[in-house]
Design a protein around this motif. Structure first.
Motif, PDB file in Angstrom:
ATOM      1  N   TRP A   1     -13.559   2.106  -1.836  1.00 15.77           N
ATOM      2  CA  TRP A   1     -13.028   0.735  -1.947  1.00 15.77           C
ATOM      3  C   TRP A   1     -12.088   0.559  -3.127  1.00 15.77           C
ATOM      4  CZ3 TRP A   1     -14.243  -1.699  -6.488  1.00 15.77           C
ATOM      5  CH2 TRP A   1     -15.381  -1.275  -7.170  1.00 15.77           C
TER       6      TRP A   1
ATOM      7  N   ARG B   1      -8.876   2.079  -1.428  1.00 19.32           N
ATOM      8  CA  ARG B   1      -8.569   1.583  -0.082  1.00 19.32           C
ATOM      9  C   ARG B   1      -9.360   0.292   0.147  1.00 19.32           C
ATOM     10  NH1 ARG B   1      -8.928   5.314   5.314  1.00 19.32           N
ATOM     11  NH2 ARG B   1      -7.277   4.254   6.487  1.00 19.32           N
ATOM     12  N   ARG B   2      -8.640  -0.832   0.211  1.00 15.91           N
ATOM     13  CA  ARG B   2      -9.298  -2.129   0.306  1.00 15.91           C
ATOM     14  C   ARG B   2     -10.041  -2.256   1.638  1.00 15.91           C
ATOM     15  NH1 ARG B   2      -8.642  -6.948  -2.311  1.00 15.91           N
ATOM     16  NH2 ARG B   2      -9.366  -8.803  -1.189  1.00 15.91           N
TER      17      ARG B   2
ATOM     18  N   ILE C   1     -11.865  -7.915  -5.115  1.00 17.11           N
ATOM     19  CA  ILE C   1     -11.942  -6.711  -5.951  1.00 17.11           C
ATOM     20  C   ILE C   1     -11.122  -6.951  -7.207  1.00 17.11           C
ATOM     21  CG2 ILE C   1     -11.347  -4.257  -6.116  1.00 17.11           C
ATOM     22  CD1 ILE C   1     -11.803  -4.063  -3.101  1.00 17.11           C
TER      23      ILE C   1
ATOM     24  N   ASP D   1      -9.157 -12.826  -6.598  1.00 16.22           N
ATOM     25  CA  ASP D   1      -8.790 -12.063  -5.406  1.00 16.22           C
ATOM     26  C   ASP D   1      -9.542 -12.585  -4.181  1.00 16.22           C
ATOM     27  OD1 ASP D   1      -7.511  -9.848  -4.044  1.00 16.22           O
ATOM     28  OD2 ASP D   1      -9.470  -8.873  -4.044  1.00 16.22           O
TER      29      ASP D   1
ATOM     30  N   TYR E   1     -16.660  -5.299  -7.237  1.00 14.31           N
ATOM     31  CA  TYR E   1     -16.420  -5.580  -5.817  1.00 14.31           C
ATOM     32  C   TYR E   1     -17.414  -6.663  -5.381  1.00 14.31           C
ATOM     33  CZ  TYR E   1     -16.480  -4.477  -0.723  1.00 14.31           C
ATOM     34  OH  TYR E   1     -16.439  -4.543   0.636  1.00 14.31           O
TER      35      TYR E   1
END
Length: 480
Positions: free
Chosen positions: A49, A52-53, A63, A85, A143
């Motif tokens: 994560w 790579r979202r 994030i 975010d 996250y």
């Protein structure tokens, strides 16, 4: 023989210590290498994560990352960034029955509104969960996830509670209106609007709360607009006249009404042309609905000018925890009336009473009068002939008499000595003396008393002393 024994023992001890030192030296190198090896092997690779979202149909994702270098609060900063975010994923949809929809063509306003909504979402967002964290020597990552259905449920509850609270405030405002406490009533309506700002992009309905004439957010803003439009003023019956450069000015009284009733304790802002005149920036009506506007500074710019009054909603709501941003949103939907008070700026009128005597007989040279005219007749002062129109009255009485030393001069030189005595008084409109000066140190010589008195009026010292006195007198009339 004994010496050899000591030498042998010394070499034995030295060899033991040397071996210990060698052991510790190489041991520390091995430990350091092992520690370095452990560090490089313990540090786990970043989770997926980070690079790579994640994508989720049921979750909002946030994030955030913060630098650890020189930043003792990196965890808090990372969390804040993650919530920013996360909130950015929550899209603001505009309902066709919303206030924002009515101004959606105003792109600048919409962008400003959306940014405020996002900021407020961060402040009030609840129910988010920590999924994971990651850190290395330089960065700290966090996250968060927020369930979309849970968020929608909580938002619906908050919206309902907010509308209910707003409705109660509106009901209280209508009670204030019935009691003719219009300032308090309008303030509560603005407060009711302010707490609804986070939902201006959605439909806001008051139907279930049984509020007369107010069923939607549009009705609320319309009611605020109507109350503002029913404010009226009654300016002075005659145009106020202002004089330039005065130390103190009389207030201009203005009657303020709303629905033909006195508007009590209501603030207004004052606008003016500061190159011509200045007043206080803010004023508030008293318990009789009278507004007192006090000029502070007026220049010698002789013309008709005006003072502009406008209901001051910022001052009205300053103690109600209404943010300037929310009030700015309200002003985007309403018009605040303006009122103009005309004023006339005119010169300072001075009336001169001058009596010049020479041994109790009129002195026709008018020396003092001419000097007064030359010194006082400037751009801001007008010498007039009607005492009833005067702002100030100057009274100058002068006379001559024979000085006590005149007898000695007559015996020795056959000359007479005359003393000139001048009394100067300045009166204001209320006939109060605000300046007084006596000049009695001017003399004249002559072969007769009349000639000695005439010569006293032409003395150079008279010009000097009278100019000095008039300088201080003028400072009482004109305050630069």
């Amino acid at each position: 023989m004994k010496k050899n024994i000591y030498t042998t023992q010394y070499l034995h001890y030295f060899s033991n210590y040397f071996l210990v030192y060698i052991f510790l030296f190489f041991g520390s190198i091995i430990l350091a290498q092992k520690k370095e090896y452990n560090q490089t092997t313990i540090e786990s690779p970043p989770p997926e994560w980070v690079s790579r979202r994640p994508i989720s149909a049921s979750k909002y994702i946030g994030i955030g990352v913060a630098s650890k270098i020189g930043n003792p609060h990196y965890q808090f900063e990372a969390k804040k960034n993650a919530l920013y975010d996360l909130s950015s994923e929550i899209q603001v949809n505009i309902s066709s029955n919303s206030m924002l929809y009515s101004v959606q063509n105003n792109n600048q306003f919409s962008q400003s509104f959306n940014s405020i909504i996002n900021l407020k979402s961060i402040e009030t967002i609840e129910g988010y969960k920590l999924v994971d964290t990651y850190e290395n020597d330089k960065q700290y990552w966090v996250y968060y996830e927020l369930d979309k259905e849970e968020y929608a449920r909580q938002k619906a509850i908050k919206k309902k509670n907010t509308i209910a609270k707003s409705a109660e405030i509106i009901k209280l405002s209508l009670i204030d209106d019935q009691q003719k406490n219009y300032a308090a009533g309008l303030r509560k309506k603005i407060q009711a609007f302010s707490i609804l700002v986070p939902y201006l992009n959605e439909e806001i309905d008051f139907s279930e709360y049984n509020i007369p004439s107010i069923k939607t957010i549009f009705d609320l803003t319309k009611e605020i607009q109507i109350q503002l439009q029913t404010i009226s003023i009654e300016p002075p019956k005659t145009t106020p006249i202002l004089k330039p450069y005065q130390q103190k000015y009389t207030s201009i009284s203005v009657n303020v009404f709303i629905n033909k009733n006195p508007l009590k304790q209501f603030p207004f802002s004052c606008n003016y042309d500061d190159e011509i005149l200045q007043t206080q920036d803010k004023c508030i009506s008293n318990q009789q609905g009278i507004l007192e506007i006090t000029p502070i500074y007026v220049t010698a710019n002789f013309q008709m000018s005006s003072i502009e009054l406008q209901p001051d909603l910022d001052a009205l709501t300053q103690n109600d925890s209404i943010s300037p941003t929310n009030l700015r949103f309200l002003k985007s939907f309403i018009q605040i009336p303006k009122f103009s008070i005309s004023v006339s700026i005119q010169p300072i009128n001075v009336y001169l009473i001058n009596k010049e005597l020479n041994f109790n007989k009129p002195n026709n040279n008018a020396v003092i009068k001419n000097l007064v005219f030359n010194k006082l007749k400037t751009n801001e002062i007008s010498i007039i002939n009607d005492s009833t129109q005067a702002d100030y009255i100057i009274k100058i009485i002068s006379n001559t008499n024979e000085d006590d030393n005149s007898d000695n001069l007559k015996k020795q030189f056959n000359l007479y000595l005359a003393q000139l005595n001048i009394n100067i008084d300045l009166y204001n409109k209320e006939k109060q003396i605000i300046y007084h000066q006596n000049i009695n140190d001017i003399y004249g010589y002559g072969t007769s008393l009349t000639l000695a008195g005439s010569n006293a009026y032409t003395s150079e010292k008279l010009t000097f002393r009278l100019t000095e006195a008039l300088f201080y007198l003028k400072r009482k009339i004109v305050w630069y």
